[in-house]
Design a protein around this motif. Structure first.
Motif, PDB file in Angstrom:
ATOM      1  N   VAL A 121       0.828  -1.205   0.000  1.00 32.61           N
ATOM      2  CA  VAL A 121       0.000   0.000   0.000  1.00 32.61           C
ATOM      3  C   VAL A 121       0.863   1.257   0.000  1.00 32.61           C
ATOM      4  N   ASP A 122       2.029   1.218   0.646  1.00 31.29           N
ATOM      5  CA  ASP A 122       2.898   2.382   0.743  1.00 31.29           C
ATOM      6  C   ASP A 122       3.968   2.423  -0.353  1.00 31.29           C
ATOM      7  N   ASP A 123       3.920   1.547  -1.301  1.00 30.04           N
ATOM      8  CA  ASP A 123       4.967   1.425  -2.304  1.00 30.04           C
ATOM      9  C   ASP A 123       4.831   2.532  -3.359  1.00 30.04           C
ATOM     10  N   PRO A 124       5.770   3.478  -3.410  1.00 28.96           N
ATOM     11  CA  PRO A 124       5.673   4.561  -4.395  1.00 28.96           C
ATOM     12  C   PRO A 124       5.973   4.107  -5.823  1.00 28.96           C
ATOM     13  N   ARG A 125       6.518   2.905  -5.963  1.00 28.28           N
ATOM     14  CA  ARG A 125       6.854   2.424  -7.303  1.00 28.28           C
ATOM     15  C   ARG A 125       5.629   2.258  -8.181  1.00 28.28           C
ATOM     16  N   TYR A 159       3.018   4.329  -8.391  1.00 31.20           N
ATOM     17  CA  TYR A 159       2.776   5.613  -9.055  1.00 31.20           C
ATOM     18  C   TYR A 159       3.885   5.918 -10.063  1.00 31.20           C
ATOM     19  N   PHE A 160       5.123   5.625  -9.702  1.00 32.63           N
ATOM     20  CA  PHE A 160       6.232   5.918 -10.614  1.00 32.63           C
ATOM     21  C   PHE A 160       6.135   5.096 -11.897  1.00 32.63           C
ATOM     22  N   ALA A 161       5.623   3.890 -11.798  1.00 29.39           N
ATOM     23  CA  ALA A 161       5.412   3.075 -13.002  1.00 29.39           C
ATOM     24  C   ALA A 161       4.357   3.726 -13.897  1.00 29.39           C
ATOM     25  N   ALA A 162       3.311   4.256 -13.284  1.00 27.49           N
ATOM     26  CA  ALA A 162       2.275   4.947 -14.062  1.00 27.49           C
ATOM     27  C   ALA A 162       2.844   6.210 -14.710  1.00 27.49           C
ATOM     28  N   GLU A 163       3.710   6.902 -13.992  1.00 30.41           N
ATOM     29  CA  GLU A 163       4.338   8.112 -14.540  1.00 30.41           C
ATOM     30  C   GLU A 163       5.229   7.766 -15.731  1.00 30.41           C
ATOM     31  N   ARG A 164       5.985   6.678 -15.622  1.00 29.00           N
ATOM     32  CA  ARG A 164       6.825   6.246 -16.744  1.00 29.00           C
ATOM     33  C   ARG A 164       5.974   5.851 -17.936  1.00 29.00           C
ATOM     34  N   THR A 165       4.829   5.237 -17.689  1.00 21.99           N
ATOM     35  CA  THR A 165       3.938   4.865 -18.781  1.00 21.99           C
ATOM     36  C   THR A 165       3.409   6.109 -19.486  1.00 21.99           C
ATOM     37  N   LEU A 166       3.029   7.120 -18.716  1.00 18.82           N
ATOM     38  CA  LEU A 166       2.578   8.375 -19.321  1.00 18.82           C
ATOM     39  C   LEU A 166       3.687   8.976 -20.181  1.00 18.82           C
ATOM     40  N   LEU A 167       4.893   9.009 -19.656  1.00 21.99           N
ATOM     41  CA  LEU A 167       6.014   9.579 -20.409  1.00 21.99           C
ATOM     42  C   LEU A 167       6.302   8.773 -21.675  1.00 21.99           C
ATOM     43  N   GLN A 215      -0.714   7.832  -3.518  1.00 18.05           N
ATOM     44  CA  GLN A 215      -0.813   9.049  -4.313  1.00 18.05           C
ATOM     45  C   GLN A 215       0.315  10.006  -3.962  1.00 18.05           C
ATOM     46  N   THR A 216       0.877  10.605  -4.995  1.00 20.26           N
ATOM     47  CA  THR A 216       1.864  11.661  -4.766  1.00 20.26           C
ATOM     48  C   THR A 216       1.099  12.958  -4.534  1.00 20.26           C
TER      49      THR A 216
END
Length: 134
Positions: free
Chosen positions: A4-8, A10-18, A90-91
């Protein structure tokens, strides 16, 4: 670290957007090149008064619009994904908004480029004498 606390996530979703933004920008750039390829061929053939090649223009505009839509849909999916994340994952909202705003801006600029290519399709240097003031 709990899942639940894993920021990876969100970061995976951010990389997908990029990745989708890169793919869309590639399509937009390729579309512009294809749309202007007819003008290049007329210059190479030394026939500036020849009729414009609308086939390459429309294929190029299609690629520009496709790339812009890919970026826009990716931004929409990213925002929707962020809203569905658990609160600890969530960030900051401002970080997500900036990513989505950037992607949406790039998509809108791409659509404006597509509109410009359509409007200028018949006026891409086919009649240089008409463009000069007398």
């Amino acid at each position: 670290m709990a899942e639940v606390d894993d920021p990876r996530i969100y970061f995976a979703a951010e990389r997908t957007l990029l990745a989708w933004v890169r793919t869309g920008l590639t399509l937009v750039g390729m579309g512009f090149v294809v749309a202007r390829f007819g003008l290049f061929l007329r210059i190479v053939r030394n026939a500036p008064n020849a009729a414009p090649q609308l086939g390459s223009t429309w294929i190029g505009v299609g690629l520009v619009v496709l790339g812009s839509l890919a970026i826009g849909v990716a931004a929409w999916q990213h925002a929707r994904f962020w809203k569905n994340l658990e609160r600890p994952q969530q960030t900051r909202l401002s970080a997500m908004k900036w990513s989505v705003a950037f992607a949406a801006s790039v998509a809108l600029i791409g659509l404006a480029l597509g509109a410009y290519l359509v409007v200028s399709a018949g006026d891409d240097g086919a009649h240089p004498a008409a463009a000069r003031p007398s």
